[in-house]
Design a protein around this motif. Structure first.
Motif, PDB file in Angstrom:
ATOM      1  N   SER A 174       7.576  -3.902   3.600  1.00 40.45           N
ATOM      2  CA  SER A 174       6.211  -4.263   3.972  1.00 40.45           C
ATOM      3  C   SER A 174       6.261  -4.412   5.427  1.00 40.45           C
ATOM      4  O   SER A 174       6.959  -3.884   6.350  1.00 40.45           O
ATOM      5  CB  SER A 174       5.879  -5.459   3.178  1.00 40.45           C
ATOM      6  OG  SER A 174       4.376  -5.694   3.590  1.00 40.45           O
ATOM      7  N   GLN A 228       0.765   9.854   5.896  1.00 41.28           N
ATOM      8  CA  GLN A 228       1.670   9.596   4.857  1.00 41.28           C
ATOM      9  C   GLN A 228       2.597  10.577   4.356  1.00 41.28           C
ATOM     10  O   GLN A 228       2.005  11.870   4.235  1.00 41.28           O
ATOM     11  CB  GLN A 228       1.094   8.558   3.916  1.00 41.28           C
ATOM     12  CG  GLN A 228       0.561   7.251   4.443  1.00 41.28           C
ATOM     13  CD  GLN A 228      -0.094   6.477   3.222  1.00 41.28           C
ATOM     14  OE1 GLN A 228      -1.069   6.687   2.572  1.00 41.28           O
ATOM     15  NE2 GLN A 228       0.501   5.411   3.153  1.00 41.28           N
ATOM     16  N   CYS A 265       4.284  -3.240  -3.209  1.00 43.50           N
ATOM     17  CA  CYS A 265       4.588  -2.346  -2.012  1.00 43.50           C
ATOM     18  C   CYS A 265       4.930  -0.848  -2.371  1.00 43.50           C
ATOM     19  O   CYS A 265       4.495   0.043  -2.044  1.00 43.50           O
ATOM     20  CB  CYS A 265       5.746  -3.005  -1.031  1.00 43.50           C
ATOM     21  SG  CYS A 265       5.917  -2.262   0.363  1.00 43.50           S
ATOM     22  N   GLU A 323       4.357   0.517  -5.247  1.00 40.29           N
ATOM     23  CA  GLU A 323       3.065   1.155  -5.901  1.00 40.29           C
ATOM     24  C   GLU A 323       2.202   1.693  -4.819  1.00 40.29           C
ATOM     25  O   GLU A 323       1.645   2.961  -5.011  1.00 40.29           O
ATOM     26  CB  GLU A 323       2.425  -0.001  -6.870  1.00 40.29           C
ATOM     27  CG  GLU A 323       1.057   1.039  -7.372  1.00 40.29           C
ATOM     28  CD  GLU A 323       1.463   2.061  -8.302  1.00 40.29           C
ATOM     29  OE1 GLU A 323       0.442   2.752  -8.402  1.00 40.29           O
ATOM     30  OE2 GLU A 323       2.558   1.939  -8.778  1.00 40.29           O
ATOM     31  N   ALA A 324       2.104   1.126  -3.832  1.00 38.00           N
ATOM     32  CA  ALA A 324       1.255   1.801  -2.420  1.00 38.00           C
ATOM     33  C   ALA A 324       1.933   3.211  -2.142  1.00 38.00           C
ATOM     34  O   ALA A 324       1.238   3.880  -1.438  1.00 38.00           O
ATOM     35  CB  ALA A 324       1.262   0.918  -1.297  1.00 38.00           C
ATOM     36  N   HIS A 325       3.210   3.358  -2.328  1.00 37.97           N
ATOM     37  CA  HIS A 325       3.794   4.687  -2.078  1.00 37.97           C
ATOM     38  C   HIS A 325       3.741   5.674  -3.174  1.00 37.97           C
ATOM     39  O   HIS A 325       4.530   6.664  -2.880  1.00 37.97           O
ATOM     40  CB  HIS A 325       5.274   4.568  -1.562  1.00 37.97           C
ATOM     41  CG  HIS A 325       5.110   3.942  -0.098  1.00 37.97           C
ATOM     42  ND1 HIS A 325       5.120   2.330  -0.239  1.00 37.97           N
ATOM     43  CD2 HIS A 325       5.401   4.054   1.147  1.00 37.97           C
ATOM     44  CE1 HIS A 325       5.157   2.144   1.127  1.00 37.97           C
ATOM     45  NE2 HIS A 325       5.143   3.020   1.858  1.00 37.97           N
ATOM     46  N   ARG A 326       2.972   5.623  -4.080  1.00 38.47           N
ATOM     47  CA  ARG A 326       3.085   6.330  -5.391  1.00 38.47           C
ATOM     48  C   ARG A 326       2.798   7.941  -5.038  1.00 38.47           C
ATOM     49  O   ARG A 326       1.925   8.201  -4.380  1.00 38.47           O
ATOM     50  CB  ARG A 326       2.104   6.078  -6.412  1.00 38.47           C
ATOM     51  CG  ARG A 326       2.089   6.772  -7.849  1.00 38.47           C
ATOM     52  CD  ARG A 326       0.985   6.234  -8.695  1.00 38.47           C
ATOM     53  NE  ARG A 326       1.552   4.995  -9.359  1.00 38.47           N
ATOM     54  CZ  ARG A 326       2.319   5.024 -10.378  1.00 38.47           C
ATOM     55  NH1 ARG A 326       2.738   6.075 -10.884  1.00 38.47           N
ATOM     56  NH2 ARG A 326       2.698   3.893 -11.131  1.00 38.47           N
TER      57      ARG A 326
END
Length: 629
Positions: free
Chosen positions: A178, A209, A410, A412-415
């Motif tokens: 993070s 991303q 954090c 999960e935010a990159h799934r």
């Protein structure tokens, strides 16, 4: 250390020039650097750089706005190879177009900032991958930023309060995820970030991303591997154009040997490789063999354990206290590299991109929800979570209990569609960007460091290959055999066998061999030495280095004991001395923590560049020529 710094305020500052001078001085890392800043009534922009290494760093004005940059960009696509250039034009063009996503086409590593004096707004950006970090703080109507956390210590009040989550994360994982740091008032911007502020809290957006698209079908992976090899050679060609002396820290692994093998044959007289390690270790034997096959100069060095500990305070300062002292491996050899090189080709993150080295056996096949928990358990290798509850002080103890949930959020935010792609995306943005990158930061203290594995053309192709195809180095091996067969026949320190041999077969054999020889070394108390690097650093910590480490940690009332129970620290030290190799990482974390917290309180050597040598200009006057180092 090259970098940028600055601030914007909601109201005029009486001491803006003094603040800019202090930030520039803190950002410098060696005596040869220069720094300059332009200061307005409510803002400042500045840069530090080393003459002859970094280009076009100083603040400049165009279309009414002042800007400052650090880093460089390279050609991409079918563009002709030219020497690296300043990222300033790409940054200003994206701002002028009101389209920060245009920066995704900027092939390089950079951080940049611009200030519009009319509006008093600052706009900041960093590259796709966060290879040049941007730290920031906001307090009392002042927004300040810098390429390194240490420069923010010049802001009144910054560095006094510690961040419980940052501390808990560092103690448990030895790294961060993070945006946390050790300081409550300081954060790091995400990769591919655009930040805007007029003195208040910044508005942050991400303009790119990573996406693992799985666009390459299984029957197209052989051709994709050949194309990846071609793109990597082109990336190295771009990043060495115009470079007189090329240095490569060469291990017995794969990443650095690819950098070496990709240098055009006509330029190999310009290359020097450097390897350090214990005598008789596989790294040194395999690196020397690879260098010999490529016909480059090779420098073979003994590992300098004493220098590692003696320079721990400097390492903590350069890495902003965010890396443990056991990770400062390159620091004792910086002067060797600087003496023979101008630019370092860095194998940074090659295994993570090509080899699937985050696809650990213990997490493969877990559900998406279980994957986050399994990854946290894998990374929790500095201090067991349950143990921290008993030995951490104050709010750090409470925050630690919630850390797995924060980690999962954090994660999960990159799934991605593929669970292994999620794992890769998260760890590239946390472990690689927030921990592995500190080796690069140490290098930048004396040299220019370039990362060909992060060439946009190469990265985008690899990201289109199924994550599962990269597991166990399957895709990496195709690239190696297809484009770099000479160095493929050299041994690989991960298995002990030639890198051309299938790792699925020989990796298990290598593990058995490494553990067996390690046991022989332990039982013989070092008289019979394993060629594998088996916990040598831990043994040095309880051997000749023990007195100096013990004195640094336990003499006096160091600030680290304000957040970590001293009796527990003494117990952990005794366990390490009794043979618990796994405690070495935590001891390294405590050592770095001790030095950096003391430095935050002013217990540090004078900066190599004193504040009165930071050149200050006030608009609309012409910029000063810069300070001499």
């Amino acid at each position: 250390m090259p970098g940028i710094f600055g601030f914007v305020s909601e109201r005029p500052l009486a001491d803006g020039a003094a603040l800019a001078r202090a930030m520039g001085a803190l950002l410098s890392s060696h005596e040869g650097q220069r720094a300059s800043a332009v200061v307005g009534p409510r803002w400042a922009l500045g840069a530090t750089w080393t003459p002859g290494l970094q280009q076009d760093p100083e603040p400049a004005k165009a279309s009414g706005a002042w800007s400052v940059v650090t880093g460089e960009v390279y050609p991409s696509g079918d563009a002709a190879t030219v020497p690296p250039a300043s990222p300033r034009p790409a940054f200003l063009a994206a701002l002028a177009a009101g389209d920060p996503a245009r920066l995704a086409r900027a092939n390089g590593q950079f951080a940049a900032a611009a200030v519009d004096p009319a509006s008093g707004e600052a706009t900041l950006a960093c590259d796709r991958y966060g290879l040049h970090a941007l730290y920031w703080t906001q307090r009392d109507g002042l927004f300040a930023f810098a390429s390194e956390l240490k420069a923010l210590l010049a802001v009144p009040g910054a560095g006094r309060a510690l961040d419980p989550e940052g501390l808990a994360t560092f103690l448990l994982l030895g790294e961060h995820f993070s945006d946390t740091t050790l300081l409550a008032d300081a954060r790091v911007a995400p990769a591919a970030a655009l930040l805007r502020s007029s003195g208040g809290p910044p508005r942050i957006e991400r303009w790119w991303q990573v996406r693992y698209t799985c666009a390459v079908p299984p029957d197209g992976e052989d051709e994709a591997a050949r194309e990846a090899g071609r793109r990597f050679v082109r990336a190295v060609d771009r990043q060495t154009a115009g470079t007189p002396r090329i240095g490569i820290p060469l291990s017995g692994g794969l990443d650095s040997r690819l950098c070496m093998a990709a240098v055009p044959a006509a330029r190999r007289d310009d290359v020097t490789t450097y390897t350090w390690g214990d005598r008789g270790c596989l790294d040194r034997a395999f690196a020397a063999d690879a260098a010999r096959r490529c016909g480059v100069r090779h420098v073979d060095l003994d590992y300098r354990y004493d220098a590692l500990v003696a320079s721990a305070a400097r390492g903590a300062w350069i890495t902003d206290g965010l890396a443990g002292a056991t990770d400062f491996h390159i620091l004792p050899f910086l002067e060797d590299l600087a003496a023979g090189s101008d630019v370092i080709l860095n194998g940074f993150a090659g295994d993570a991109l090509l080899g699937g080295n985050f696809h650990w056996r213990r997490v493969r096949g877990l559900s998406p929800d279980g994957l986050a928990a399994g990854t946290f358990a894998k990374r929790n290798d500095a201090l067991p979570l349950g143990e921290l509850d008993a030995i951490a002080h104050g709010p750090t103890r409470e925050v630690a209990r919630d850390l797995p949930a924060s980690f999962a959020a954090c994660f999960e935010a990159h799934r991605q569609e593929d669970p292994l792609g999620t794992l890769d995306a998260f760890l590239l943005d946390s472990r690689i960007r927030r921990w592995t990158s500190f080796g690069t930061q140490l290098l930048r203290a004396r040299l220019v460091s370039r990362a060909p594995f992060y060439d946009n053309d190469f990265f985008d192709l690899v990201a289109s290959v199924r994550p599962d195809a990269r597991t166990e180095h399957r895709f990496y091996r195709k690239v190696l055999l297809g484009t770099f067969p000479d160095v493929a026949r050299v041994g690989w320190q991960t298995t002990g066998f030639p890198a051309s041999w299938p790792p699925q077969v020989f990796r298990p054999a290598g593990v058995v061999l490494r553990r067996g020889l390690g046991a022989v070394e332990r039982l013989s108390r070092g008289r019979l030495r394993s060629p594998y690097p088996v916990a040598r650093l831990a043994r040095a910590f309880r051997g000749p280095l023990a007195p100096s480490i013990r004195a640094a940690l336990f003499d006096g009332d160091g600030p680290h004991w304000e957040v970590f129970d001293r009796r527990s620290g003494e117990r952990i030290w005794r366990e390490l001395q009794a043979g618990a190799d796994g405690r070495a990482k935590l001891v390294g974390v405590l050592l770095s923590l001790r030095h950096f917290l003391a430095q935050c309180r002013g217990e540090r050597a004078a900066p190599p560049l004193s504040p009165d040598r930071v050149a200050i200009a006030a608009p609309p006057a012409a910029l000063a020529a810069g300070a001499t180092g």
